[in-house]
Design a protein around this motif. Structure first.
Motif, PDB file in Angstrom:
ATOM      1  N   SER A  36      -7.075  -5.190  -3.834  1.00  0.00           N
ATOM      2  CA  SER A  36      -7.718  -5.554  -5.089  1.00  0.00           C
ATOM      3  C   SER A  36      -8.722  -4.021  -5.129  1.00  0.00           C
ATOM      4  N   GLU A  37      -8.985  -3.466  -3.986  1.00  0.00           N
ATOM      5  CA  GLU A  37      -9.705  -2.475  -3.737  1.00  0.00           C
ATOM      6  C   GLU A  37      -9.083  -1.057  -3.824  1.00  0.00           C
ATOM      7  N   ALA A  52      -3.496  -0.870  -7.336  1.00  0.00           N
ATOM      8  CA  ALA A  52      -3.174  -1.950  -6.712  1.00  0.00           C
ATOM      9  C   ALA A  52      -2.143  -2.841  -7.419  1.00  0.00           C
ATOM     10  N   ASN A  75       0.828  -1.242  -0.125  1.00  0.00           N
ATOM     11  CA  ASN A  75      -0.027   0.158  -0.118  1.00  0.00           C
ATOM     12  C   ASN A  75       0.878   1.449  -0.203  1.00  0.00           C
ATOM     13  N   LYS A 134      -7.690  -9.278  -1.338  1.00  0.00           N
ATOM     14  CA  LYS A 134      -8.830  -8.761  -1.704  1.00  0.00           C
ATOM     15  C   LYS A 134      -8.991  -7.321  -1.211  1.00  0.00           C
ATOM     16  N   ARG A 135      -8.049  -7.058  -0.169  1.00  0.00           N
ATOM     17  CA  ARG A 135      -7.993  -5.644   0.140  1.00  0.00           C
ATOM     18  C   ARG A 135      -7.069  -4.790  -0.778  1.00  0.00           C
TER      19      ARG A 135
END
Length: 218
Positions: A74-75, A79, A48, A71-72
């Protein structure tokens, strides 16, 4: 024109594994390791903050589960593409990680050079799976009854499917084929219906199982 250097974060809780991967990638001038993580939380934080192109992510680490990291990430608006690195090749792990958004799945018994090829391929937008993964995704290929489902695909649909395997979205496929995005959406819908699948991942895995596409090419 100078090619962009692929920036990579390695996430594995075993120092010797991280060191081995780092050493292999350091042999190539087009790849640069920008960070290393030892658990799931660090993996997410580094991905991040450092904004790498690729996150090499081990499944079994302390902290945040690998599937939740994927998953996180990809948001996020920028990314990284995630390549899973693991000894686990069971169907549940393969499908859950790829469905969550992972773009690659490498088994740790592969030669180190395979990692380099996977990093380059995924950085270019392709989906990459170790050759051994094919035997655990047979249920996707066998989901259609009667004659092999891929024989019902038109040449145009096969062309779209192969572009999907390269990681292209509908917009890029439409530009390449000089048609509207609505046309590509129509073809993708037909592919899902004919192969009895419900997602891009399942469609591409079906195609890989039937050797319609090569997920390991760069």
């Amino acid at each position: 024109m100078v090619s962009k250097v692929i920036q990579v974060v390695i996430a594995d809780d075993h120092p010797i594994v991280r060191s081995g991967i780092h050493t292999e990638l350091a042999n190539h001038s087009d790849i640069h390791v920008v960070g290393e993580a030892t658990n799931g939380d660090e993996a997410f934080q580094l991905a991040n903050t450092l904004h790498p192109d690729i996150l090499l992510l081990d499944i079994n680490m302390p902290g945040l589960r690998a599937v939740d990291v994927v998953k996180r990430l990809s948001e996020l608006p920028a990314a990284p593409r995630v390549i899973v690195l693991t000894v686990l090749e069971d169907e549940e792990h393969v499908t859950s990680l790829l469905s969550a958004g992972a773009k690659g799945y490498i088994l740790k018994d592969e030669p180190p050079t395979v990692i380099t090829g996977a990093v380059r391929a995924v950085a270019q937008g392709s989906l990459w799976l170790s050759a051994g993964i094919g035997r655990v995704i047979g249920h996707l290929a066998d989901s259609a009854s009667g004659e092999a489902a891929e024989k019902t695909l038109t040449p145009r649909e096969l062309e779209v499917l192969r572009m999907m395997a390269r990681g292209w979205n509908n917009s890029k496929i439409a530009r390449d084929m000089c048609v509207t995005e609505a046309t590509i959406k129509f073809h993708v819908g037909n592919i899902y219906h004919k192969l009895s699948v419900t997602s891009r991942v399942e469609a591409v895995l079906y195609a890989a199982r039937r050797a319609l596409v090569d997920l390991n090419s760069e």
